[in-house]
Design a protein around this motif. Sequence first.
Motif, PDB file in Angstrom:
ATOM      1  N   GLU B  53     -21.358  18.859  57.922  1.00 51.45           N
ATOM      2  CA  GLU B  53     -21.486  20.141  57.220  1.00 51.45           C
ATOM      3  C   GLU B  53     -22.233  19.956  55.903  1.00 51.45           C
ATOM      4  OE1 GLU B  53     -20.941  22.770  58.664  1.00 51.45           O
ATOM      5  OE2 GLU B  53     -19.495  22.319  60.235  1.00 51.45           O
ATOM      6  N   ALA B  54     -22.997  20.987  55.543  1.00 46.83           N
ATOM      7  CA  ALA B  54     -23.907  20.891  54.391  1.00 46.83           C
ATOM      8  C   ALA B  54     -23.176  21.195  53.087  1.00 46.83           C
ATOM      9  CB  ALA B  54     -25.082  21.852  54.579  1.00 46.83           C
ATOM     10  N   ILE B  55     -22.482  20.213  52.588  1.00 47.48           N
ATOM     11  CA  ILE B  55     -21.670  20.442  51.384  1.00 47.48           C
ATOM     12  C   ILE B  55     -22.484  20.239  50.092  1.00 47.48           C
ATOM     13  CG2 ILE B  55     -19.523  19.749  52.511  1.00 47.48           C
ATOM     14  CD1 ILE B  55     -20.177  17.164  50.393  1.00 47.48           C
ATOM     15  N   ALA B 106     -29.794  21.465  54.446  1.00 45.03           N
ATOM     16  CA  ALA B 106     -29.268  22.777  54.837  1.00 45.03           C
ATOM     17  C   ALA B 106     -29.921  23.241  56.139  1.00 45.03           C
ATOM     18  CB  ALA B 106     -29.507  23.793  53.723  1.00 45.03           C
ATOM     19  N   VAL B 109     -28.544  21.759  59.443  1.00 45.99           N
ATOM     20  CA  VAL B 109     -27.335  22.382  59.999  1.00 45.99           C
ATOM     21  C   VAL B 109     -27.694  23.687  60.708  1.00 45.99           C
ATOM     22  CG1 VAL B 109     -25.099  23.402  59.439  1.00 45.99           C
ATOM     23  CG2 VAL B 109     -25.818  21.284  58.313  1.00 45.99           C
ATOM     24  N   LEU B 110     -28.594  24.456  60.109  1.00 44.72           N
ATOM     25  CA  LEU B 110     -29.033  25.704  60.741  1.00 44.72           C
ATOM     26  C   LEU B 110     -29.619  25.418  62.127  1.00 44.72           C
ATOM     27  CD1 LEU B 110     -29.928  28.700  60.906  1.00 44.72           C
ATOM     28  CD2 LEU B 110     -31.980  28.050  59.629  1.00 44.72           C
ATOM     29  N   ARG B 112     -29.256  22.847  64.075  1.00 40.91           N
ATOM     30  CA  ARG B 112     -28.265  22.292  65.007  1.00 40.91           C
ATOM     31  C   ARG B 112     -27.427  23.422  65.639  1.00 40.91           C
ATOM     32  NH1 ARG B 112     -24.141  19.321  61.811  1.00 40.91           N
ATOM     33  NH2 ARG B 112     -23.055  21.296  61.861  1.00 40.91           N
ATOM     34  N   GLU B 113     -27.078  24.404  64.823  1.00 36.62           N
ATOM     35  CA  GLU B 113     -26.179  25.450  65.304  1.00 36.62           C
ATOM     36  C   GLU B 113     -26.909  26.676  65.831  1.00 36.62           C
ATOM     37  OE1 GLU B 113     -23.263  26.135  62.240  1.00 36.62           O
ATOM     38  OE2 GLU B 113     -22.544  24.076  62.363  1.00 36.62           O
ATOM     39  N   ASN B 114     -28.181  26.801  65.491  1.00 35.23           N
ATOM     40  CA  ASN B 114     -28.996  27.921  65.963  1.00 35.23           C
ATOM     41  C   ASN B 114     -30.396  27.382  66.220  1.00 35.23           C
ATOM     42  OD1 ASN B 114     -30.424  30.232  66.445  1.00 35.23           O
ATOM     43  ND2 ASN B 114     -29.750  31.320  64.589  1.00 35.23           N
ATOM     44  N   ASP B 121     -32.527  35.072  60.351  1.00 36.80           N
ATOM     45  CA  ASP B 121     -31.542  33.974  60.382  1.00 36.80           C
ATOM     46  C   ASP B 121     -31.878  32.936  59.311  1.00 36.80           C
ATOM     47  OD1 ASP B 121     -30.214  35.069  62.558  1.00 36.80           O
ATOM     48  OD2 ASP B 121     -31.338  33.881  64.038  1.00 36.80           O
ATOM     49  N   LYS B 124     -31.466  34.235  55.612  1.00 35.34           N
ATOM     50  CA  LYS B 124     -30.059  34.324  55.193  1.00 35.34           C
ATOM     51  C   LYS B 124     -29.428  32.944  55.083  1.00 35.34           C
ATOM     52  CE  LYS B 124     -28.912  39.014  56.244  1.00 35.34           C
ATOM     53  NZ  LYS B 124     -27.839  39.940  56.517  1.00 35.34           N
ATOM     54  N   ALA B 125     -29.712  32.104  56.070  1.00 32.19           N
ATOM     55  CA  ALA B 125     -29.064  30.783  56.079  1.00 32.19           C
ATOM     56  C   ALA B 125     -29.522  29.914  54.921  1.00 32.19           C
ATOM     57  CB  ALA B 125     -29.339  30.066  57.401  1.00 32.19           C
ATOM     58  N   MET B 126     -30.743  30.143  54.452  1.00 30.61           N
ATOM     59  CA  MET B 126     -31.304  29.286  53.404  1.00 30.61           C
ATOM     60  C   MET B 126     -31.181  29.918  52.016  1.00 30.61           C
ATOM     61  SD  MET B 126     -32.189  26.657  55.129  1.00 30.61           S
ATOM     62  CE  MET B 126     -33.168  25.723  53.938  1.00 30.61           C
ATOM     63  N   SER B 127     -30.509  31.046  51.936  1.00 31.21           N
ATOM     64  CA  SER B 127     -30.438  31.754  50.647  1.00 31.21           C
ATOM     65  C   SER B 127     -29.667  30.992  49.580  1.00 31.21           C
ATOM     66  CB  SER B 127     -29.797  33.135  50.823  1.00 31.21           C
ATOM     67  OG  SER B 127     -30.690  34.000  51.458  1.00 31.21           O
ATOM     68  N   GLY B 128     -28.853  30.041  49.990  1.00 30.73           N
ATOM     69  CA  GLY B 128     -28.090  29.276  49.006  1.00 30.73           C
ATOM     70  C   GLY B 128     -28.865  28.114  48.417  1.00 30.73           C
TER      71      GLY B 128
END
Lengths: 200, 156
Positions: B53-55, B106, B109-110, B112-114, B121, B124-128
């Motif tokens: 997980e991308a902590i 980051a 992980v995106l 891998r799961e999508n 996608d 939103k997933a990379m907005s952090g």
Amino acid sequence: MKIIIGLSLILLSGVLAAPPPGPPAPHPTKDSIASVKAFMSVYEVLMSPRCMNCHPAGDAPLQGDDSHPHTMEVRRGPDGRGLYAEKCSNCHQPENTAGLHTPPGNPKWRLPPADTPMIFQGRTPAQLARQLLDPKLNGGRTKEQLYEHMAKDDLVGWGWHPGEGRTPPPLSRPAFAAQVKIWLDNGAFAPKEFTKKSTN
Amino acid sequence: MLTLLVNQQSHQVDADPDMPLLWVLRDLLGLIGTKYGCGVAQCGACTVHLNGEAIRSCVTKLGRAVGGQVTTIEGLSPNNDHPLQLAWIELSVPQCGYCQSGQLMAAAVLLRENPHPTDQDIDKAMSGNLCRCGTYPRIRQAIHRAARLQQEGGGV
């Protein structure tokens, strides 16, 4: 005459003081007024940012005392634990991170799951009371389990230890738990739609 | 002394369990590909993987990582050939580069799961993960490219 009246009063007071005949009632007396009054106190807590921010109407958690949508486009995800590189525990630690504007934390940090979002935001007292009592909408909880969740759950309890810069709910945890108990023990009545929010 | 598994290598670390993982990685283990940005989990420059997980390593204490598997940008692939790394090079994504290791971790992980993310996608997933140079369009393009490489079996 005075003697007769005096005797009558003595007899009458004896009758009134006597315990009611028969076995005790299987359930305590239901008092809809006390129940609804207690729920309005419960409602004030549930609609405070510390509770409502994790029970949003949309797909994003809320942040801050002004309950703005979580920055970074964070989303609920199917299990309430976020999505992809933005899962809750990626930033939220098992405990609050020290300092202002840092991630608060708890080992169970998450939102309700997508199939049972348990929305508080925007709910009237009547709507929220009915939702809390409906096992199809409350995560399958009985009234006893609902009380346990509100009174004892560790993640719920975080609300009273929110870290710097976050206002705790308007009642203490024990006072909140007591109001939940009064609400449930007195019949778990839902307020009428027109019941006004307390201004306390 | 604590034992920390990083990039499949075991390290003995003499540090307080409350030390931020980022400090351990950079200052004690010399893995300086992971960057310090904000220190409060707001920017994503310090992103590494803990158990996949991308902590945010700036706010994750060493004690939480002990017993888990940490992966940094240095360990994302054996030969810098993760589809994302190949796509990043092909499209010259970085400008100053400071945020890019966090962006890659980051994005991994995106993907891998999508495996077939849409523009939305990705956005939103990379907005952090913030990029002060504004390389977002190239990041999005490179993630699409990496998704195709991954599908074709390119890279790891």
